[in-house]
Design an enzyme around this catalytic site. Sequence first.
Site, PDB file in Angstrom:
ATOM      1  N   TYR A 119       0.666  -1.052  -0.043  1.00 11.89           N
ATOM      2  CA  TYR A 119      -0.054   0.112   0.187  1.00 11.89           C
ATOM      3  C   TYR A 119       0.982   1.265  -0.001  1.00 11.89           C
ATOM      4  O   TYR A 119       0.760   2.117  -0.903  1.00 11.89           O
ATOM      5  CB  TYR A 119      -1.204  -0.068   1.254  1.00 11.89           C
ATOM      6  CG  TYR A 119      -1.665   1.401   1.334  1.00 11.89           C
ATOM      7  CD1 TYR A 119      -2.713   1.568   0.558  1.00 11.89           C
ATOM      8  CD2 TYR A 119      -1.362   2.321   2.301  1.00 11.89           C
ATOM      9  CE1 TYR A 119      -3.244   2.915   0.664  1.00 11.89           C
ATOM     10  CE2 TYR A 119      -1.934   3.499   2.737  1.00 11.89           C
ATOM     11  CZ  TYR A 119      -2.917   3.705   1.641  1.00 11.89           C
ATOM     12  OH  TYR A 119      -3.546   5.007   1.831  1.00 11.89           O
ATOM     13  N   LYS A 121       1.155   3.950  -3.119  1.00 13.00           N
ATOM     14  CA  LYS A 121       0.658   5.327  -3.095  1.00 13.00           C
ATOM     15  C   LYS A 121       1.875   6.265  -3.056  1.00 13.00           C
ATOM     16  O   LYS A 121       1.832   7.391  -3.499  1.00 13.00           O
ATOM     17  CB  LYS A 121       0.160   5.457  -1.560  1.00 13.00           C
ATOM     18  CG  LYS A 121      -1.108   4.774  -1.237  1.00 13.00           C
ATOM     19  CD  LYS A 121      -2.386   5.335  -2.278  1.00 13.00           C
ATOM     20  CE  LYS A 121      -2.707   6.581  -1.630  1.00 13.00           C
ATOM     21  NZ  LYS A 121      -4.058   7.204  -2.335  1.00 13.00           N
TER      22      LYS A 121
END
Length: 321
Positions: free
Chosen positions: A134, A138
Amino acid sequence: MIVLVTGASGLLGSAVAASVVAAGHEVRTLQRRPSGVAGATDHLGSVTSVGDVARAVDGADAVMHLAAKVSLAGDPAEFDAVNVGGTLRLLRAATQSGVSRFVQVSSPSVAHSGASIVGDDARPADPLRARGDYARTKATAELLALGADSAALAVVAVRPHLVWGPGDTQLVARIVDRARRGRLPLLGHGAALIDTTYIDNAASAITAALERAPQVHGNSYVITNGEPRPVAELLAGMCAAAGVRAPAWSVPAGVARAAGSVIERAWRIRPGADEPPMTRFLAEQLSTAHWFDQRRTRADLQWTPAVSLDEGFARLAASYR
């Protein structure tokens, strides 16, 4: 303006869409299920679809990108497809359609490498040192977005930190559920100072980034309440609001980090039905300080949080009643 908000069916996305409607703009949303935001027009679809993205962006003046795959575990290819690929599709469509403002909603995890963060401003996003898929994706997405910043397309990246509030099915609901089952330990002594952001403040700050984009484009900003508190106090406040006992037992931080690494490896081989109970990143987040200097954020965005943490806890308790 005509503003496209992606990911408006989630807690933060819906709050942002409602805030932008309240600011007087025409709001469209793009996500896989209805947003339920009064005054917004839903475009059902996915940021992984070129066609869905093109139709939603066409004619918009601004894009606020919140849609993401948010999880502690999962197929790395899915994180790349949604978080990186989705951002690329939106940037390309925005450029082709003449969009003038783009707000990339990122995460402080893009610059977290495991050490404590004590009064820092927004560090550069670093995909190579980010913890987990994640954060890695990102970080990559934020760099892509800021790389597209130009005189024609004003791009701002905002990183709201640990957003919570009534209706939160991620942070608050998981904390309360684990506390209710006696499975929520403190890591170390629970004394690490942590910043969080009440949902209304996060939404108003992101809306401020939209309004201020022409003046502050090309920059990243961390958003918090500016009220760092010990993690034990934060967990106790959320548990008290829900009427469950706060965690009363602890695990050494080093043990939790080692266990998190083992669980992560096992989860890749045989994923469970829900989030893993611990990961190395989660152990680091719960046992190291991470609070941020908010002076540049507030000055540049011309924003201050309107809801204190204590008022936030009172509103959370009212929602449980």
